[in-house]
Design an enzyme around this catalytic site. Structure first.
Site, PDB file in Angstrom:
ATOM      1  CG  HIS A  54      12.381  70.747   8.849  1.00 36.04           C
ATOM      2  ND1 HIS A  54      12.053  71.998   8.403  1.00 36.04           N
ATOM      3  CD2 HIS A  54      13.692  70.572   8.528  1.00 36.04           C
ATOM      4  CE1 HIS A  54      13.105  72.558   7.840  1.00 36.04           C
ATOM      5  NE2 HIS A  54      14.109  71.705   7.896  1.00 36.04           N
ATOM      6  CD  GLU A  56       7.703  71.948  11.446  1.00 36.91           C
ATOM      7  OE1 GLU A  56       7.685  73.190  11.518  1.00 36.91           O
ATOM      8  OE2 GLU A  56       8.760  71.284  11.371  1.00 36.91           O
ATOM      9  CB  CYS A  84      10.467  76.354   6.835  1.00 34.63           C
ATOM     10  SG  CYS A  84      10.389  74.593   6.393  1.00 34.63           S
ATOM     11  CB  CYS A  87       7.234  72.486   7.605  1.00 34.49           C
ATOM     12  SG  CYS A  87       8.775  71.573   7.906  1.00 34.49           S
TER      13      CYS A  87
END
Length: 148
Positions: A54, A56, A84, A87
């Site tokens: 992801h 992040e 999420c 993260c």
């Protein structure tokens, strides 16, 4: 030039647009230190065949690798979509000083589980450029449904 939350979110949006071009879910992030962008990333789960890739996580990894610091209290992260739980956990463990996100994620955002996931000292700002961030995601998924 004024370096405010909206400016840095627009830079994260540029990363989300790169994700669209790459066929990735359009989430972009930037990490900021002393009003300078020190890392940029967008989702790369398809490219890397890695569900943890992801935006992040990629930003945190980039900054930690380049600075040798695992704790990032003096950094701010700008991300186009509410992180999420995975993260948000990484943001907490790295002790990022400020998290700013654009669009809320009603399905998988960390606030659906608990707002206590973040480190207690992490400042949280939500809704910056939210309409624009949401529009990128909405258009991406509308386009994908057309192809099915």
């Amino acid at each position: 030039m004024i370096f405010d939350d909206a400016y840095f979110m627009r830079e994260a949006i540029k990363e989300a647009e790169k994700a669209v071009e790459a066929g990735e879910v359009p989430v972009g992030a930037v990490m900021v230190y002393n009003d300078k962008i020190v890392a940029r990333a967008h989702n790369q789960t398809e490219l890397l065949n890695d569900v943890t890739a992801h935006a992040e996580i990629l930003c945190i990894t980039s900054v930690s690798a380049s600075t040798g610091n695992k704790f990032l209290e003096d950094y701010s992260m700008y991300v186009t979509l509410e992180p999420c739980a995975m993260c948000a956990g990484a943001i907490s463990w790295s002790r990022i000083g400020k998290l700013v996100f654009g669009a809320s994620d009603q399905k998988a955002g960390f606030s659906n589980y608990s707002s206590d996931i973040l480190h207690p000292k992490t400042a949280l700002v939500s809704g910056v450029e939210a309409v624009r961030c949401s529009a990128i995601l909405t258009e991406f998924f509308k386009e994908r449904r057309r192809k099915i």
